[in-house]
Scaffold this active site. Structure first.
Site, PDB file in Angstrom:
ATOM      1  N   GLU A  62       9.168  -1.678   3.247  1.00 46.56           N
ATOM      2  CA  GLU A  62       8.039  -2.446   3.964  1.00 46.56           C
ATOM      3  C   GLU A  62       8.160  -2.509   5.313  1.00 46.56           C
ATOM      4  OE1 GLU A  62       6.547  -6.175   2.571  1.00 46.56           O
ATOM      5  OE2 GLU A  62       7.200  -5.838   0.447  1.00 46.56           O
ATOM      6  N   TYR A 101      -3.528  -0.743   4.180  1.00 45.36           N
ATOM      7  CA  TYR A 101      -2.098  -1.018   3.875  1.00 45.36           C
ATOM      8  C   TYR A 101      -1.198   0.336   3.737  1.00 45.36           C
ATOM      9  CZ  TYR A 101       1.866  -3.471   2.038  1.00 45.36           C
ATOM     10  OH  TYR A 101       3.275  -3.983   1.956  1.00 45.36           O
ATOM     11  N   GLU A 103       2.991   1.579   4.511  1.00 49.76           N
ATOM     12  CA  GLU A 103       4.318   1.424   4.734  1.00 49.76           C
ATOM     13  C   GLU A 103       5.450   2.626   4.984  1.00 49.76           C
ATOM     14  OE1 GLU A 103       6.194  -0.579   1.389  1.00 49.76           O
ATOM     15  OE2 GLU A 103       4.676  -2.186   1.425  1.00 49.76           O
ATOM     16  N   HIS A 158       9.641   1.931  -3.492  1.00 45.47           N
ATOM     17  CA  HIS A 158       9.095   0.420  -3.610  1.00 45.47           C
ATOM     18  C   HIS A 158       7.910   0.567  -4.394  1.00 45.47           C
ATOM     19  CE1 HIS A 158       7.136  -3.010  -1.452  1.00 45.47           C
ATOM     20  NE2 HIS A 158       7.647  -3.128  -2.525  1.00 45.47           N
ATOM     21  N   ASP A 192      13.275  -1.409  -3.874  1.00 53.52           N
ATOM     22  CA  ASP A 192      12.642  -2.808  -4.553  1.00 53.52           C
ATOM     23  C   ASP A 192      11.978  -2.254  -5.846  1.00 53.52           C
ATOM     24  OD1 ASP A 192      11.085  -4.856  -5.306  1.00 53.52           O
ATOM     25  OD2 ASP A 192      10.224  -5.143  -3.487  1.00 53.52           O
ATOM     26  N   ASP A 237      15.359  -5.939  -6.777  1.00 49.40           N
ATOM     27  CA  ASP A 237      16.093  -4.618  -6.221  1.00 49.40           C
ATOM     28  C   ASP A 237      17.036  -4.133  -7.043  1.00 49.40           C
ATOM     29  OD1 ASP A 237      14.670  -5.219  -3.286  1.00 49.40           O
ATOM     30  OD2 ASP A 237      14.953  -7.110  -3.964  1.00 49.40           O
ATOM     31  N   HIS A 277      13.500 -10.973   0.370  1.00 53.99           N
ATOM     32  CA  HIS A 277      14.598 -10.287  -0.391  1.00 53.99           C
ATOM     33  C   HIS A 277      15.878 -10.009   0.009  1.00 53.99           C
ATOM     34  CE1 HIS A 277      11.794  -8.047  -3.257  1.00 53.99           C
ATOM     35  NE2 HIS A 277      11.045  -8.333  -2.465  1.00 53.99           N
TER      36      HIS A 277
END
Length: 318
Positions: A62, A101, A103, A158, A192, A237, A277
């Site tokens: 992220e 969006y 990452e 992720h 994750d 995770d 997290h």
């Protein structure tokens, strides 16, 4: 009698500290929207530096550093915090199905204990299963001479919560391609995974090859809470290793979340400013060079001698 017990306890702690200093730590940490805003908070950056500098290799997820300023700032903060080690960062391209969006996967690692030997951005074009991932894995191969396996591969992921089952199953195809491409069986998958609670139904687990293949070992125990909020308790995770050789190289019971809120005495609000997290981590056993073994052996022996001397002296006085 009480004093003798305390001396025995200090003896055991000294030996444990001397032996435990040689572990090689691999971590995975979802930073929860890490970008310029979070990087502007000095207390948050110091806490991140404290967490990440515990690890020889730390996978960050992220990372949403659209301006390209937050990651360099984090790396510099880590270098200032821990001057005993050298740190470098390796980042994927920005990944995501939409421009709004995206990452990055980022590996921050100690360049004095581990080297990057290869990297591979998974193309996500498997015939019949194209575009399986929202954020396709950025696979990195490392050389770590101090570890018993020397050479290993990390596959980060992720998952998208609404597509967890499919993405976890597709990770199996990534694993097979990487094994074949690099002829390396020492592979760890981590990140994750959203592999719990409402995102991975129990009835769907039999359809996930990453779970059903007996050559894969899921190291984070089920029902382990990797989330910060008191209102949640989910094992999102995970760390998974492929093959018996890699599994035997793991320090038993070392795979666990790192509760930085408790460790650094933060309120829930302060901890959530860092992330929602906890990082997950695992230790690899170290087989050092003869010279390094001599240092550790000397340190351990000196600790034993020092504490035994204290105990004998105390008993004589009694």
């Amino acid at each position: 009698m009480m004093s003798t017990s305390l001396l025995l306890l200090s003896f055991l702690l000294a030996v444990t500290a001397a032996q435990g200093a040689s572990g090689f730590r691999i971590c995975a940490f979802n930073l929860h929207h890490f970008g310029a805003s979070k990087a502007s908070k000095n207390d948050v950056m110091i806490t991140l530096a404290r967490i990440i500098s515990r690890c020889d290799v730390c996978l960050l997820q992220e990372v949403r550093d659209s301006k390209g300023t937050a990651l360099p700032k984090l790396l510099e903060t880590i270098k200032r915090y821990d001057k005993q080690n050298k740190y470098e960062a390796l980042a994927s391209e920005r990944l995501g199905r939409t421009e709004s969006y995206q990452e990055q996967y980022v590996f921050i690692y100690r360049s004095n204990t581990v080297k990057v030997t290869d990297q591979f951005q998974y193309p996500d074009n498997l015939p019949g299963d194209e575009d399986a991932f929202s954020r396709e894995p950025f696979v990195v191969r490392f050389s770590a001479p101090r570890t018993s396996i020397k050479d290993f591969v990390l596959i980060p992921q992720h998952t998208t919560p609404t597509n967890t089952t499919k993405e976890l199953d597709a990770l199996y195809d990534v694993l097979q391609q990487v094994r074949k491409m690099w002829k390396n069986e020492n592979v760890m998958l981590l990140g994750d995974f959203n592999a719990d609670c409402g995102y991975l139904a129990k009835k769907n687990r039999k359809h996930v090859r990453l779970i059903t293949d007996s050559s894969l070992h899921w190291l984070i125990p089920e029902n382990t809470d990797t989330t910060v909020k008191l209102t949640t308790s989910c094992s999102y995770d995970r760390i998974v290793v492929h093959g018996e050789r890699f599994y035997r190289a793991v320090v038993p019971s070392s795979a666990q979340p790192f509760n930085f809120q408790q460790e650094y005495r933060l309120t829930e609000e302060q901890a959530l400013d860092v992330s929602d997290h906890y990082p997950v981590e695992v230790l690899l056993e170290v087989v050092s060079s003869r010279a390094f073994n001599g240092v550790i052996s000397f340190t351990s022996s000196f600790a034993v001698f020092q504490c035994l001397s204290c105990i004998i002296y105390h008993l004589i006085l009694l």
